[in-house]
Design a protein around this motif. Structure first.
Motif, PDB file in Angstrom:
ATOM      1  N   ALA A  13     -10.933  -9.829   9.001  1.00  0.00           N
ATOM      2  CA  ALA A  13      -9.564  -9.672   8.499  1.00  0.00           C
ATOM      3  C   ALA A  13      -9.450 -10.159   7.060  1.00  0.00           C
ATOM      4  CB  ALA A  13      -8.583 -10.420   9.404  1.00  0.00           C
ATOM      5  N   LEU A  14     -10.065 -11.293   6.759  1.00  0.00           N
ATOM      6  CA  LEU A  14     -10.044 -11.818   5.398  1.00  0.00           C
ATOM      7  C   LEU A  14     -10.760 -10.858   4.449  1.00  0.00           C
ATOM      8  CD1 LEU A  14      -9.299 -14.111   3.474  1.00  0.00           C
ATOM      9  CD2 LEU A  14     -11.475 -15.193   4.045  1.00  0.00           C
ATOM     10  N   GLY A  15     -11.889 -10.309   4.885  1.00  0.00           N
ATOM     11  CA  GLY A  15     -12.629  -9.348   4.068  1.00  0.00           C
ATOM     12  C   GLY A  15     -11.795  -8.107   3.768  1.00  0.00           C
ATOM     13  N   LEU A  16     -11.100  -7.582   4.780  1.00  0.00           N
ATOM     14  CA  LEU A  16     -10.246  -6.412   4.575  1.00  0.00           C
ATOM     15  C   LEU A  16      -9.090  -6.723   3.627  1.00  0.00           C
ATOM     16  CD1 LEU A  16     -10.114  -4.920   8.187  1.00  0.00           C
ATOM     17  CD2 LEU A  16     -11.232  -3.936   6.177  1.00  0.00           C
ATOM     18  N   LEU A  17      -8.498  -7.899   3.754  1.00  0.00           N
ATOM     19  CA  LEU A  17      -7.421  -8.294   2.862  1.00  0.00           C
ATOM     20  C   LEU A  17      -7.918  -8.390   1.419  1.00  0.00           C
ATOM     21  CD1 LEU A  17      -4.498  -9.237   2.373  1.00  0.00           C
ATOM     22  CD2 LEU A  17      -5.315 -11.565   2.743  1.00  0.00           C
ATOM     23  N   LEU A  18      -9.049  -9.042   1.216  1.00  0.00           N
ATOM     24  CA  LEU A  18      -9.598  -9.173  -0.131  1.00  0.00           C
ATOM     25  C   LEU A  18      -9.956  -7.809  -0.717  1.00  0.00           C
ATOM     26  CD1 LEU A  18     -11.823 -12.368   0.316  1.00  0.00           C
ATOM     27  CD2 LEU A  18      -9.652 -12.171  -0.909  1.00  0.00           C
ATOM     28  N   TYR A  19     -10.517  -6.933   0.089  1.00  0.00           N
ATOM     29  CA  TYR A  19     -10.843  -5.573  -0.364  1.00  0.00           C
ATOM     30  C   TYR A  19      -9.566  -4.851  -0.789  1.00  0.00           C
ATOM     31  CZ  TYR A  19     -12.326  -0.708  -0.322  1.00  0.00           C
ATOM     32  OH  TYR A  19     -12.557   0.591  -0.676  1.00  0.00           O
ATOM     33  N   SER A  20      -8.522  -4.940   0.033  1.00  0.00           N
ATOM     34  CA  SER A  20      -7.261  -4.264  -0.267  1.00  0.00           C
ATOM     35  C   SER A  20      -6.632  -4.771  -1.557  1.00  0.00           C
ATOM     36  CB  SER A  20      -6.270  -4.458   0.885  1.00  0.00           C
ATOM     37  OG  SER A  20      -6.754  -3.870   2.049  1.00  0.00           O
ATOM     38  N   VAL A  21      -6.688  -6.068  -1.772  1.00  0.00           N
ATOM     39  CA  VAL A  21      -6.059  -6.650  -2.954  1.00  0.00           C
ATOM     40  C   VAL A  21      -6.868  -6.387  -4.216  1.00  0.00           C
ATOM     41  CG1 VAL A  21      -5.411  -8.833  -4.058  1.00  0.00           C
ATOM     42  CG2 VAL A  21      -4.807  -8.425  -1.669  1.00  0.00           C
ATOM     43  N   PHE A  22      -8.186  -6.603  -4.171  1.00  0.00           N
ATOM     44  CA  PHE A  22      -8.983  -6.531  -5.393  1.00  0.00           C
ATOM     45  C   PHE A  22      -9.594  -5.161  -5.668  1.00  0.00           C
ATOM     46  CE2 PHE A  22      -9.017 -11.095  -4.368  1.00  0.00           C
ATOM     47  CZ  PHE A  22      -8.438 -11.555  -5.539  1.00  0.00           C
ATOM     48  N   VAL A  23      -9.940  -4.407  -4.647  1.00  0.00           N
ATOM     49  CA  VAL A  23     -10.557  -3.103  -4.869  1.00  0.00           C
ATOM     50  C   VAL A  23      -9.495  -2.000  -4.887  1.00  0.00           C
ATOM     51  CG1 VAL A  23     -12.234  -1.418  -4.006  1.00  0.00           C
ATOM     52  CG2 VAL A  23     -12.751  -3.860  -3.889  1.00  0.00           C
ATOM     53  N   GLU A  24      -8.675  -1.947  -3.855  1.00  0.00           N
ATOM     54  CA  GLU A  24      -7.641  -0.916  -3.765  1.00  0.00           C
ATOM     55  C   GLU A  24      -6.404  -1.281  -4.576  1.00  0.00           C
ATOM     56  OE1 GLU A  24      -7.823   2.083  -2.286  1.00  0.00           O
ATOM     57  OE2 GLU A  24      -9.896   1.689  -1.735  1.00  0.00           O
ATOM     58  N   ASN A  25      -6.270  -2.545  -4.953  1.00  0.00           N
ATOM     59  CA  ASN A  25      -5.169  -3.004  -5.789  1.00  0.00           C
ATOM     60  C   ASN A  25      -3.813  -2.635  -5.183  1.00  0.00           C
ATOM     61  OD1 ASN A  25      -4.238  -4.420  -7.927  1.00  0.00           O
ATOM     62  ND2 ASN A  25      -4.677  -2.865  -9.470  1.00  0.00           N
ATOM     63  N   ILE A  26      -3.621  -2.978  -3.912  1.00  0.00           N
ATOM     64  CA  ILE A  26      -2.439  -2.542  -3.172  1.00  0.00           C
ATOM     65  C   ILE A  26      -1.123  -3.136  -3.672  1.00  0.00           C
ATOM     66  CG2 ILE A  26      -3.721  -2.032  -1.060  1.00  0.00           C
ATOM     67  CD1 ILE A  26      -2.580  -4.683   0.084  1.00  0.00           C
ATOM     68  N   PHE A  27      -1.178  -4.220  -4.415  1.00  0.00           N
ATOM     69  CA  PHE A  27       0.062  -4.839  -4.888  1.00  0.00           C
ATOM     70  C   PHE A  27       0.431  -4.428  -6.312  1.00  0.00           C
ATOM     71  CE2 PHE A  27      -1.384  -7.856  -1.578  1.00  0.00           C
ATOM     72  CZ  PHE A  27      -0.324  -7.667  -0.704  1.00  0.00           C
ATOM     73  N   ALA A  28      -0.409  -3.621  -6.952  1.00  0.00           N
ATOM     74  CA  ALA A  28      -0.111  -3.160  -8.312  1.00  0.00           C
ATOM     75  C   ALA A  28       0.966  -2.079  -8.253  1.00  0.00           C
ATOM     76  CB  ALA A  28      -1.368  -2.602  -8.967  1.00  0.00           C
ATOM     77  N   SER A  29       1.802  -2.036  -9.273  1.00  0.00           N
ATOM     78  CA  SER A  29       2.811  -0.985  -9.312  1.00  0.00           C
ATOM     79  C   SER A  29       2.124   0.352  -9.583  1.00  0.00           C
ATOM     80  CB  SER A  29       3.855  -1.278 -10.383  1.00  0.00           C
ATOM     81  OG  SER A  29       3.241  -1.349 -11.643  1.00  0.00           O
TER      82      SER A  29
END
Length: 187
Positions: A13-29
């Motif tokens: 779960a932590l790995g998926l969260l980190l991937y989503s935030v840093f690779v997919e950049n899910i929080f960027a506008s």
């Protein structure tokens, strides 16, 4: 044993969260944010959902958006147009319902297509429009207008200032207007 399974699941779960935030950049506008244009006139309700790309000092029509080629009319997901009543557009009836909106920008005019097929995205993996002409309910051609001011973000709106309803699209120094009328109701 249960403790090890929970530790492994926590790490995944932590790995998926980190991937989503840093690779997919899910929080960027989004570069082309979603927007909605709506109008209500008595019983008529119209709505367009689309994404708004920005000019960002680029040449738009005839360059980024080529002339004489189908354009998804915005960015990202396919642009949708919805009406709760039949409309008359360029002498043709558009039945109440939900459509995808496609355009062909040209040097002096634009073709505008209201398509009955619903597409999740505007282009395929080869960046080709997903539009299928076999599902066009209406195809019209409207004149292109040059405007003095630069419209930074692609904008779709409804204009009823003079009592003549129009769907407008503007970007860069280009404006197109699609006149619309409520189709006469049968009695």
């Amino acid at each position: 044993m249960l403790k090890r399974i929970l530790i492994v699941l926590s790490i995944i779960a932590l790995g998926l969260l980190l991937y989503s935030v840093f690779v997919e950049n899910i929080f960027a506008s989004r570069l082309s944010p979603k927007d909605t244009a709506k109008i209500t006139l008595n019983d008529l309700k119209l709505k367009v959902e689309y994404n708004r790309p920005s000019k960002r000092e680029r040449d738009i029509f005839g360059a980024l958006v080529p002339f004489n080629e189908v354009w998804r009319t915005g960015a990202n997901e396919a642009t949708t147009f919805e009406t709760n009543q039949n409309l008359m557009i360029d002498g043709i009836m558009l039945r109440e319902g939900k459509y995808t909106l496609w355009t062909v920008p040209m040097k002096d005019s634009w073709k505008v297509m209201f398509n009955t097929k619903q597409y999740e995205w505007g282009v395929n993996e080869k960046m080709e429009p997903m539009w299928d002409p076999n599902y066009d309910a209406i195809e019209i051609e409207v004149p292109k207008q040059n405007i003095d001011e630069v419209v930074e973000k692609f904008t779709i709106a409804f204009d009823n200032k003079t009592g003549n309803l129009k769907l407008t699209m503007a970007w860069d120094q280009t404006l197109v207007e699609i006149p619309m009328y409520i189709y006469p109701q049968e009695k």
